[in-house]
Structures are given as structure tokens and as C-alpha cells.
Scaffold this motif. Structure first.
Motif, PDB file in Angstrom:
ATOM      1  N   GLU A   1      39.754  37.455  43.491  1.00 28.49           N
ATOM      2  CA  GLU A   1      39.952  38.789  42.936  1.00 28.49           C
ATOM      3  C   GLU A   1      38.734  39.663  43.189  1.00 28.49           C
ATOM      4  O   GLU A   1      38.859  40.841  43.541  1.00 28.49           O
ATOM      5  CB  GLU A   1      40.250  38.693  41.438  1.00 28.49           C
ATOM      6  CG  GLU A   1      41.655  38.164  41.142  1.00 28.49           C
ATOM      7  CD  GLU A   1      41.885  37.884  39.666  1.00 28.49           C
ATOM      8  OE1 GLU A   1      43.028  38.022  39.216  1.00 28.49           O
ATOM      9  OE2 GLU A   1      40.923  37.495  38.967  1.00 28.49           O
TER      10      GLU A   1
ATOM     11  N   THR B   1      44.511  40.403  38.970  1.00 29.76           N
ATOM     12  CA  THR B   1      45.712  40.618  39.781  1.00 29.76           C
ATOM     13  C   THR B   1      46.960  40.055  39.107  1.00 29.76           C
ATOM     14  O   THR B   1      47.999  39.911  39.754  1.00 29.76           O
ATOM     15  CB  THR B   1      45.545  39.970  41.167  1.00 29.76           C
ATOM     16  OG1 THR B   1      45.229  38.582  40.998  1.00 29.76           O
ATOM     17  CG2 THR B   1      44.434  40.648  41.940  1.00 29.76           C
TER      18      THR B   1
ATOM     19  N   PHE C   1      47.806  39.999  45.347  1.00 25.78           N
ATOM     20  CA  PHE C   1      48.679  39.880  44.180  1.00 25.78           C
ATOM     21  C   PHE C   1      49.742  38.801  44.309  1.00 25.78           C
ATOM     22  O   PHE C   1      50.438  38.503  43.345  1.00 25.78           O
ATOM     23  CB  PHE C   1      49.330  41.236  43.878  1.00 25.78           C
ATOM     24  CG  PHE C   1      48.345  42.262  43.396  1.00 25.78           C
ATOM     25  CD1 PHE C   1      48.062  42.412  42.050  1.00 25.78           C
ATOM     26  CD2 PHE C   1      47.657  43.066  44.297  1.00 25.78           C
ATOM     27  CE1 PHE C   1      47.132  43.334  41.604  1.00 25.78           C
ATOM     28  CE2 PHE C   1      46.725  43.996  43.862  1.00 25.78           C
ATOM     29  CZ  PHE C   1      46.457  44.124  42.512  1.00 25.78           C
TER      30      PHE C   1
ATOM     31  N   SER D   1      44.656  48.225  39.268  1.00 26.91           N
ATOM     32  CA  SER D   1      44.160  47.246  40.240  1.00 26.91           C
ATOM     33  C   SER D   1      44.874  47.383  41.576  1.00 26.91           C
ATOM     34  O   SER D   1      44.256  47.288  42.641  1.00 26.91           O
ATOM     35  CB  SER D   1      44.347  45.825  39.700  1.00 26.91           C
ATOM     36  OG  SER D   1      43.437  45.542  38.669  1.00 26.91           O
TER      37      SER D   1
END
Length: 304
Positions: free
Chosen positions: A101, A303, A130, A20
Motif C-alpha cells: 500500500e 486499499t 486494490f 485512496s
């Protein structure tokens, strides 16, 4: 369990998170997978007696690998044939993914992130997507906290200027996407025009491998005409009767995968304005960028 087994189990726990991070930094699923694999090699070889936070340590490794890769590929992207678009991924495999996200992997945002420096992009992604603190990011990217704060401010202002945040909900976007492709398949110009913003822009990425527009196509009439022809003329040498259009979630939002019997031809995704009309269309047809979609495997974009 041996030490090697424990190391592998710990890495696997964070593998999805590392992908990610790397994907948001690179805009390429293939490059992100490579960065994660390189992170595993570094993790396997490193002495970790002083590692107190494996997650932060691994994010640091993959972030620096991704920044190095961004620097080394910058020239390739500058001489790319036609518009450069991110490599699309299928998403939606995790019901707990949030709107934030999903937005952080949208094609529109990834295109904007491409205009940042590697450091600014890393700082923006780690902070905004994040939730890392400036101190944590400073350690990850090996810069001073003051430098990270400055980079974060520059990146945030740059993104804000080029990427207005609109709130077209998921249901509206899905319905508009369905209507768009029904209208395109039927060559219905009037319906297409109703769905498009007057100043809509179509970006097509063939990478010089397949024939696509080498410059953005601008304006509702021109873009509507482009798509109205899809139901009646061959696309990449494939007759309309032999093409299949499948609606699915791509990069956090509704999109379409266009396929021939033997391969994926393209993906099409949409961005919406404040009135809920389509303001941008991203059409990726470069076969080198369709590998992740071709596997039909959704990627998690969580995240945490």
C-alpha cells in the motif's frame, strides 16, 4: 434513521477508500478530494434501487470521475513549467498499512503512472493496488473485459520497465534520510556522496511559482552540491536560521518537510536502488501543491 442519513453513513464508510482510489489515479490530493465530493453528489442524486454492491458502485463513480479529470488536465500538465510531480501527502497514520500500500502511493510510482493513459492508469491502480478482478474493473470503467486485460498488460509492462522493485527496508530508508539531512545541514559533501547513487537524479517542482531547476539535476556531485548549500544560503528568500526541517512520512516513506515560520516551503522524498543508495529525489516546492501537507493531517492509503 432516515434514508438520507443512511445514505450519508454508507458513503462515509467508504470515503477513505474513495480518496485512496482517486489520489492514486490523479496524483493530486486536491483533485482527489474534489472527485470524492463529486461522487457524493452523484451518489446522493442517483436512484439506487438496483445497487447491490455500494462499494463497487462508488468505486465505479469515483474512477470515472478521476479518468474524466485526467483527460481534462492532460494539456495543463504538458505545458507545466519544469518537471511535474505529484502533490505530496502525509501518510503513516494507520499502522496496518502494508508495504505494498505504501509503495503504491510512492512519489516514484506516481510519476511513472503519469505516463500511462487514463484507462491504463485506472486499470493498473484498481488491479494492482486494490485487487479488483478484470471483470469488476471492466464494469467500473465501462469497457469490455478483453479491453481491460489488454490495458492491464500494457500498463504492467510499462511500469515494470520504468519502476524496478527494490526492497530497501523502512529502517534503512529512515536512517539514510536522517543521515542525508544531517549532512545537508552541515554542508558535508563527503557524507552526501556516500549516500547517493552515482547516477542519482533530483527532480524539483516549483511550477513556475518559486525558483527551482527546470530540468532534472543528474549526478551525485551536482546533487550533493545542491543540498550542501542548503545550510548556508537562503531558500525561497528564507534564511537557513529561520527554516525548520521536520522528518515525517510522506507518500508511504520517510521524507522531510521544510518550513518557514509562516508556511511550508517544500517536501523532499527519496527513492532507493538495489544497494540501498538514493537513486532519485523528489522536491516539491510549488505552493499550490503543499496544501495537504500544510494541514499536518495524515491520509490513510489503505486499499480495503
Amino acid at each position: 434513521m432516515t434514508g438520507a442519513d443512511a445514505d450519508q453513513e454508507l458513503f462515509q464508510r467508504y470515503r477513505s477508500l474513495l480518496f485512496s482510489v482517486a489520489y492514486r489515479l490523479l496524483g493530486s490530493a486536491a483533485d482527489a478530494e474534489d472527485a470524492v465530493q463529486d461522487a457524493w453528489i452523484k451518489w446522493s442524486a442517483a436512484g439506487r434501487s438496483q445497487v447491490t454492491d455500494p462499494k463497487a458502485y462508488l468505486v465505479r463513480i469515483v474512477s470515472n470521475l478521476a479518468m474524466d479529470r485526467l483527460r481534462s488536465t492532460r494539456h495543463q500538465r504538458e505545458v507545466y513549467v519544469g518537471p511535474w510531480l505529484p502533490e505530496p501527502i502525509l501518510t503513516g497514520g494507520d499502522a496496518s498499512e502494508t508495504a505494498l500500500e505504501a509503495e503504491s502511493v510512492s512519489m516514484a510510482l506516481l510519476v511513472v503512472l503519469e505516463t500511462l493513459s487514463p484507462l491504463e492508469r485506472a486499470v493498473f491502480v484498481l488491479k494492482e493496488a486494490f485487487g479488483f478482478s478484470h471483470a469488476e474493473i471492466a464494469e467500473a470503467v465501462e469497457r469490455s473485459e478483453a479491453a481491460v486485460r489488454q490495458a492491464a498488460h500494457r500498463a504492467r509492462e510499462h511500469v515494470r520497465a520504468r519502476r524496478p522493485r527494490f526492497t530497501a527496508d523502512r529502517t534503512h530508508r529512515r536512517e539514510a534520510t536522517e543521515r542525508f539531512f544531517t549532512a545537508a545541514a552541515g554542508g558535508d559533501m563527503n557524507s552526501l556522496m556516500e549516500l547517493l547513487s552515482p547516477d542519482v537524479t533530483l527532480w524539483t517542482d516549483g511550477g513556475g511559482k518559486v525558483r527551482q531547476a527546470l530540468r532534472p539535476v543528474v549526478g551525485a556531485t551536482t546533487v550533493a552540491s545542491w543540498f550542501a548549500a542548503m545550510g548556508s544560503v537562503p531558500y525561497q528568500g528564507v534564511e537557513p536560521a529561520d527554516m525548520r526541517a521536520e522528518m515525517t512520512e510522506i507518500n508511504g516513506g520517510p521524507g522531510m518537510v521544510l518550513s518557514a515560520p509562516d508556511r511550508v516551503l517544500a517536501t523532499v522524498t527519496f527513492d532507493f536502488d538495489a544497494e540501498g543508495r538514493i537513486i532519485a529525489i523528489h522536491n516539491v516546492a510549488n505552493p499550490d501543491k503543499l496544501g495537504a501537507v500544510g494541514t499536518r493531517t495524515p491520509h490513510s492509503v489503505r486499499t480495503h
